[in-house]
Design an enzyme around this catalytic site. Structure first.
Site, short mmCIF file in Angstrom:
data_model
loop_
_atom_site.label_atom_id
_atom_site.label_comp_id
_atom_site.label_asym_id
_atom_site.label_seq_id
_atom_site.Cartn_x
_atom_site.Cartn_y
_atom_site.Cartn_z
N ASP A 136 14.04 3.75 -5.50
CA ASP A 136 12.72 3.82 -5.98
C ASP A 136 11.67 4.71 -6.37
O ASP A 136 11.91 6.31 -5.51
CB ASP A 136 12.07 3.51 -4.29
CG ASP A 136 10.76 2.61 -4.66
OD1 ASP A 136 9.80 3.30 -5.77
OD2 ASP A 136 10.01 2.27 -3.96
N VAL A 173 -2.22 0.72 -4.58
CA VAL A 173 -2.53 -0.37 -3.53
C VAL A 173 -1.57 -1.42 -4.34
O VAL A 173 -2.77 -1.66 -5.20
CB VAL A 173 -3.22 -0.13 -2.35
CG1 VAL A 173 -3.06 -2.25 -1.98
CG2 VAL A 173 -4.08 0.58 -1.83
N ALA A 215 0.99 -1.04 -0.07
CA ALA A 215 -0.46 0.20 -0.12
C ALA A 215 0.83 1.20 0.13
O ALA A 215 1.27 1.81 1.04
CB ALA A 215 -0.91 0.04 1.62
N ALA A 271 7.88 1.35 5.66
CA ALA A 271 8.07 -0.10 5.13
C ALA A 271 8.68 -0.55 3.93
O ALA A 271 9.00 -1.53 3.61
CB ALA A 271 6.61 -0.59 5.68
N ASP A 272 8.35 0.16 2.61
CA ASP A 272 8.74 0.17 1.32
C ASP A 272 10.18 0.06 1.12
O ASP A 272 10.48 -0.59 0.16
CB ASP A 272 7.85 1.56 0.65
CG ASP A 272 8.31 2.13 0.96
OD1 ASP A 272 8.92 2.71 2.15
OD2 ASP A 272 8.30 3.37 0.00
N THR A 283 8.39 25.80 -24.87
CA THR A 283 7.52 25.80 -23.44
C THR A 283 7.68 23.97 -22.86
O THR A 283 8.43 23.64 -22.25
CB THR A 283 6.39 25.65 -23.28
OG1 THR A 283 6.50 27.33 -23.54
CG2 THR A 283 5.73 26.32 -21.70
N ASN A 302 1.64 6.18 -1.25
CA ASN A 302 0.68 6.87 -1.29
C ASN A 302 -0.42 7.00 -2.33
O ASN A 302 -0.96 8.23 -2.44
CB ASN A 302 2.02 7.82 -0.81
CG ASN A 302 2.60 8.48 -0.04
OD1 ASN A 302 1.48 8.32 0.95
ND2 ASN A 302 3.98 8.61 0.12
#
Length: 267
Positions: free
Chosen positions: A129, A12, A7, A108-109, A184, A9
């Site tokens: 990551d 999930v 899970a 945790a990741d 741009t 940000n």
């Protein structure tokens, strides 16, 4: 079979491992208020489509950087798969030292990436990551987690640039044909792409200098292949490194005893 839940940000990810290989993985947008029943309706349909049965799931492991999502993910495991999930946190058996000042604050990741990277590629190494944040995690030769660097993610930077500058449009990320942009959009794409290549090379170089030894560089996340095209610093791309970390963590730790959920269960 093992149900692994990552899970983050933004998304999930649910994946099933049968002891030999990953049988399938699926992702859904992260929403802290999504109920266990909502997850179940979506996930059970995908399992059935893949020829998997809920009764075949006998283990579950959850890694999350969104604390508010944990309650309903736990209920999903308990109520729909009849298993108590192992939750990836600093207090479980990682098989390596967490050599930082406050281990409980490490996402945790980041620990999962470190566990799987050392298992598959040994060390010392740096794991990059490309997620909501871009993280650099340093793993010693013995597998110990030494800390790292957290920088804003690419998409976060693009959105901030669009919102803060009235005349700059919202753009997609891509590798520009030239560094000097002739309009741009091309100028913005060059700034983001080559700016992040410079970030990668600069941070990895400074980590190497501090460590005083060559570190292998492993990258994960959806944008890893794109940025690997622009630099020789990244040696290996592994899109499943976080899921592998969840699988290895479940192998190292005993299955928790099932706790039946009630509306008043604490997280």
């Amino acid at each position: 079979m093992l149900l692994a839940v990552d899970a983050g940000n933004t998304n999930v990810v649910f994946a099933v491992h049968d002891g030999s290989e990953w049988r399938g993985s699926w992702r859904i947008a992260t929403r802290a208020d999504r109920t266990s029943d909502e997850y179940a309706v979506w996930l059970l349909a995908l399992l059935q489509y893949s020829g998997l049965k809920p009764a075949e799931i006998d283990r579950c492991v959850i890694g999350t950087v969104v604390p508010a999502a944990l309650y309903n993910l736990r209920r999903l495991a308990r109520e729909w798969f009849d298993v108590e999930p192992l939750v990836a946190r600093a207090t479980v058996d990682w098989g390596f030292e967490i050599r930082v000042d406050r281990p409980q604050e490490v996402g945790a990741d980041r620990l999962l990436n470190s566990l799987a990277s050392h298992h598959h590629y040994k060390g010392p190494l740096v794991v990059i990551d490309f997620g909501t944040a871009t993280t650099f995690d340093v793993v010693d030769a013995d597998g110990a987690y030494l800390g790292g660097v957290i920088a804003p993610g690419i998409n976060l930077s693009l959105e901030a640039l669009h919102k803060a500058a009235a005349r700059l449009p919202r753009i997609g990320i891509g590798r520009p044909q030239a560094v000097i942009g002739r309009d741009t959009v091309a100028a913005m794409q060059s700034g983001i792409y080559w700016g992040y290549v410079g970030l990668i090379e600069g941070i990895v170089g400074r980590i190497q200098a501090e460590h005083d030894a060559h570190l292998k560089v492993v990258a994960t996340g959806g944008l890893a292949p794109l940025f690997a095209e622009g630099t020789t610093v990244i040696e290996t791309i592994d899109p499943d490194i976080t899921l592998e970390g969840l699988r290895l963590l479940a192998e190292r730790n005993p299955a928790p005893t099932l706790v039946k959920s009630t509306p008043r269960d604490p997280v």
